[in-house]
Structure formats: C-alpha cells, structure tokens
Motif scaffolding. Structure first.
Motif, PDB file in Angstrom:
ATOM      1  N   LEU A   1      -4.734 -13.405  -8.435  1.00 52.69           N
ATOM      2  CA  LEU A   1      -5.802 -12.436  -8.154  1.00 52.69           C
ATOM      3  C   LEU A   1      -5.208 -11.070  -7.819  1.00 52.69           C
ATOM      4  O   LEU A   1      -5.745 -10.031  -8.213  1.00 52.69           O
ATOM      5  N   GLY A   2      -4.080 -11.083  -7.092  1.00 52.90           N
ATOM      6  CA  GLY A   2      -3.428  -9.817  -6.754  1.00 52.90           C
ATOM      7  C   GLY A   2      -2.966  -9.070  -7.988  1.00 52.90           C
ATOM      8  O   GLY A   2      -3.076  -7.839  -8.074  1.00 52.90           O
ATOM      9  N   SER A   3      -2.446  -9.793  -8.997  1.00 52.75           N
ATOM     10  CA  SER A   3      -1.985  -9.124 -10.221  1.00 52.75           C
ATOM     11  C   SER A   3      -3.157  -8.550 -11.018  1.00 52.75           C
ATOM     12  O   SER A   3      -3.011  -7.557 -11.725  1.00 52.75           O
ATOM     13  N   LEU A   4      -4.335  -9.177 -10.884  1.00 45.48           N
ATOM     14  CA  LEU A   4      -5.515  -8.688 -11.607  1.00 45.48           C
ATOM     15  C   LEU A   4      -6.133  -7.468 -10.927  1.00 45.48           C
ATOM     16  O   LEU A   4      -6.727  -6.614 -11.597  1.00 45.48           O
ATOM     17  N   THR A   5      -6.022  -7.388  -9.598  1.00 41.80           N
ATOM     18  CA  THR A   5      -6.677  -6.305  -8.855  1.00 41.80           C
ATOM     19  C   THR A   5      -5.728  -5.174  -8.489  1.00 41.80           C
ATOM     20  O   THR A   5      -6.181  -4.155  -7.963  1.00 41.80           O
ATOM     21  N   LEU A   6      -4.433  -5.339  -8.755  1.00 38.12           N
ATOM     22  CA  LEU A   6      -3.450  -4.318  -8.365  1.00 38.12           C
ATOM     23  C   LEU A   6      -3.720  -3.010  -9.100  1.00 38.12           C
ATOM     24  O   LEU A   6      -3.821  -2.980 -10.325  1.00 38.12           O
ATOM     25  N   ARG A   7      -3.844  -1.931  -8.327  1.00 42.55           N
ATOM     26  CA  ARG A   7      -4.065  -0.615  -8.926  1.00 42.55           C
ATOM     27  C   ARG A   7      -2.782   0.197  -8.903  1.00 42.55           C
ATOM     28  O   ARG A   7      -1.957   0.042  -8.008  1.00 42.55           O
ATOM     29  N   ARG A   8      -2.650   1.102  -9.901  1.00 41.06           N
ATOM     30  CA  ARG A   8      -1.430   1.902  -9.985  1.00 41.06           C
ATOM     31  C   ARG A   8      -1.298   2.874  -8.813  1.00 41.06           C
ATOM     32  O   ARG A   8      -0.223   3.122  -8.309  1.00 41.06           O
ATOM     33  N   ARG A   9      -2.395   3.486  -8.391  1.00 36.62           N
ATOM     34  CA  ARG A   9      -2.344   4.421  -7.284  1.00 36.62           C
ATOM     35  C   ARG A   9      -3.695   4.478  -6.599  1.00 36.62           C
ATOM     36  O   ARG A   9      -4.712   4.079  -7.161  1.00 36.62           O
ATOM     37  N   THR A  10      -3.702   4.993  -5.387  1.00 34.31           N
ATOM     38  CA  THR A  10      -4.945   5.137  -4.639  1.00 34.31           C
ATOM     39  C   THR A  10      -5.618   6.449  -5.011  1.00 34.31           C
ATOM     40  O   THR A  10      -4.965   7.495  -5.014  1.00 34.31           O
ATOM     41  N   PRO A  11      -6.924   6.460  -5.366  1.00 33.49           N
ATOM     42  CA  PRO A  11      -7.609   7.695  -5.747  1.00 33.49           C
ATOM     43  C   PRO A  11      -7.539   8.716  -4.607  1.00 33.49           C
ATOM     44  O   PRO A  11      -7.669   8.330  -3.446  1.00 33.49           O
TER      45      PRO A  11
ATOM     46  N   LEU B   1       0.838  -1.205   0.000  1.00 26.92           N
ATOM     47  CA  LEU B   1       0.000   0.000   0.000  1.00 26.92           C
ATOM     48  C   LEU B   1       0.869   1.250   0.000  1.00 26.92           C
ATOM     49  O   LEU B   1       0.553   2.247  -0.666  1.00 26.92           O
ATOM     50  N   ARG B   2       1.980   1.232   0.732  1.00 29.76           N
ATOM     51  CA  ARG B   2       2.888   2.381   0.748  1.00 29.76           C
ATOM     52  C   ARG B   2       3.426   2.673  -0.649  1.00 29.76           C
ATOM     53  O   ARG B   2       3.580   3.835  -1.041  1.00 29.76           O
ATOM     54  N   GLU B   3       3.730   1.618  -1.397  1.00 29.31           N
ATOM     55  CA  GLU B   3       4.224   1.805  -2.768  1.00 29.31           C
ATOM     56  C   GLU B   3       3.180   2.535  -3.609  1.00 29.31           C
ATOM     57  O   GLU B   3       3.514   3.383  -4.438  1.00 29.31           O
ATOM     58  N   ARG B   4       1.906   2.209  -3.392  1.00 30.68           N
ATOM     59  CA  ARG B   4       0.844   2.806  -4.208  1.00 30.68           C
ATOM     60  C   ARG B   4       0.533   4.232  -3.776  1.00 30.68           C
ATOM     61  O   ARG B   4       0.437   5.132  -4.605  1.00 30.68           O
ATOM     62  N   THR B   5       0.378   4.449  -2.453  1.00 31.07           N
ATOM     63  CA  THR B   5       0.030   5.791  -1.984  1.00 31.07           C
ATOM     64  C   THR B   5       1.186   6.774  -2.180  1.00 31.07           C
ATOM     65  O   THR B   5       0.967   7.966  -2.335  1.00 31.07           O
ATOM     66  N   GLY B   6       2.418   6.276  -2.177  1.00 25.82           N
ATOM     67  CA  GLY B   6       3.565   7.157  -2.369  1.00 25.82           C
ATOM     68  C   GLY B   6       3.855   7.456  -3.825  1.00 25.82           C
ATOM     69  O   GLY B   6       4.759   8.240  -4.130  1.00 25.82           O
ATOM     70  N   GLY B   7       3.117   6.834  -4.747  1.00 25.50           N
ATOM     71  CA  GLY B   7       3.322   7.078  -6.171  1.00 25.50           C
ATOM     72  C   GLY B   7       4.421   6.226  -6.782  1.00 25.50           C
ATOM     73  O   GLY B   7       4.645   6.276  -7.996  1.00 25.50           O
ATOM     74  N   THR B   8       5.127   5.452  -5.945  1.00 22.53           N
ATOM     75  CA  THR B   8       6.219   4.617  -6.470  1.00 22.53           C
ATOM     76  C   THR B   8       5.695   3.574  -7.440  1.00 22.53           C
ATOM     77  O   THR B   8       6.302   3.320  -8.487  1.00 22.53           O
ATOM     78  N   LEU B   9       4.569   2.952  -7.097  1.00 18.45           N
ATOM     79  CA  LEU B   9       4.032   1.893  -7.945  1.00 18.45           C
ATOM     80  C   LEU B   9       3.652   2.429  -9.321  1.00 18.45           C
ATOM     81  O   LEU B   9       3.920   1.794 -10.346  1.00 18.45           O
TER      82      LEU B   9
END
Length: 244
Positions: free
Chosen positions: A234-244, A73-81
């Motif tokens: 399932l994780g690869s299918l649901t993984l989002r680039r960033r949190t809205p 989650l940190r990767e996504r919220t921080g924009g790294t992902l």
C-alpha cells in the motif's frame, strides 16, 4: 524492482542514520529506558513479569512507526525523493530499501531491549529468550512498514506525529495489554483481530507463559509478516514524489 538499487537505498539510509545520533538514541536507548522505568515502577508487585513481555513487543513497534514516518516525509519535503525517483529507482526499491535499513536496526534494537529486559530488569519468561527477540523484531518491522505507509498522508513532520493516535493508540488499547482480548466486547474483539499489534502481544504472551510456544508464535509471526507485506504494498501505491 532492482536488488542493486534497493541495497543502495538501504546503505544510504543506514549511512544517514549512523550520522544522526539523536535518532539512533531514540531507536536503541529509549525502549530500554522505558522498559527500565516500568520495571522500577512495578518492582515487588509482579506486574513487570505480567506485562513486561507484551510491552517489549509494543515499544519497538511504536518507536519504529514514528521514526520511519518522519524520515520518509523528510525525503519528500526536501525534494530528495523526487530526485531519486527521476532515476531508475522505483517506488518499491525505495520502500524496500527503507524497510531493510530499519529492519536491520530493528534486529539490534530487539537484541538490546530483550537482553536489557531479561538480564538487567529480571523479566521472567518460560519460553526461549531468542523467540522474544524474533517477535520484537517482527513487531518493529511491521511498525516500520506502517510508518512508511502513513507518511504518504502527511504534509509536515507535525502531521506525521499526529498520525500516531490514529494508527497506534487504537492498537494499544485493543491489543490485550489492558484487558485480555477474549474479554473485550465482541465488536472490539473482532476489531482487534485485524490489528497487527494484537498478534505481536499474543506472541509475546505465549513466549512468556508457555515452555514450548513455537507453534502458537509461528502463526502470529506469519500474520505479522502478512501485515508487513500489505503495508509496504500500500505504501508503494500511495507514495508521492513530493509534498504540494
């Protein structure tokens, strides 16, 4: 998927973890502290020899679930992902790289926790000790895969931790630690059959009680491997680039 990119992700995550001493302590020290506390509480009662092995399969599963769900989650919220996925790195590379990094730590965690349980706390097992390590690592890897999958549904770290009651506590109640699974009401027994922690506990009990548990444990390990693969898919299918 690109193996080079997957391994690059693994090295990056391991480098981050090496600098994060608090997370390392949570992964490597906390399971030993909890197992030691349980052994101390149950001293002279025989309870530790009864439930020590199943607990050895539960703690790594829970700890890995929490750490990986928050870390992703940190990767996504921080924009790294989002930045990583704008490169040739694919979602499968990212998740498999994470799984390999935390799987490596799971091996170290399993060795330390099993050695502490057997040689420091005096856990008695009839089967081979090395098989306890294998099952503990398998449980930790499945916890990692489920943590990666669960992180897709959280927007904050607080929400990620809140998923623990939904993903982990039902498994804890139905895995056979409190009441043997065959003694559960029929519906709950069926439900426990589709939860991965049940197979980790079954395998640990087989190692603790049987001098030659490999045939039974091999089946449980195959089921755990299947759960891990499905959770990562399932994780690869649901993984989002960033949190809205």
């Amino acid at each position: 998927m690109n193996p080079a990119l997957t391994l690059a992700t693994t090295r990056r995550v391991l480098a981050q973890l090496r600098a994060d001493h608090r997370t390392l302590a949570l992964l490597l020290v906390v399971p030993c502290v909890l197992i030691g506390l349980l052994a101390w509480i149950a001293q002279d009662t025989g309870l530790f020899d009864l439930i020590g092995a199943p607990v050895l399969g539960i703690f790594p599963f829970v700890v890995m679930f929490i750490v990986t769900s928050v870390a992703t989650l940190r990767e996504r919220t921080g924009g790294t992902l989002e930045r990583l996925l704008s490169t040739p790195l694919g979602r499968g590379d990212f998740l498999l790289g994470y799984a390999l990094a935390f799987g490596s730590l799971a091996v170290v965690q399993g060795l330390i926790a099993t050695g502490f349980s057997v040689w420091v706390c005096g856990l008695e097992v009839r089967g081979p000790v090395w098989l306890l390590v294998v099952v503990a690592v398998a449980g930790a890897v499945v916890g990692t895969a489920l943590g990666l999958f669960a992180s897709a549904f959280a927007r904050t770290e607080f929400q990620a931790v809140q998923f623990m009651p939904a993903f982990v506590l039902p498994q804890f109640l139905l895995c056979g630690l409190i009441v043997p699974r065959e003694q559960l009401p029929r519906v709950l027994e069926w439900l426990s059959d589709v939860l991965p922690l049940s197979y980790a506990v079954d395998a640990m009990l087989a190692v603790a009680r049987q001098p030659d548990p490999l045939p039974d444990v091999a089946v449980d390990l195959l089921v755990l491997a299947a759960f891990g693969v499905v959770a990562l898919a399932l994780g690869s299918l649901t993984l989002r680039r960033r949190t809205p």
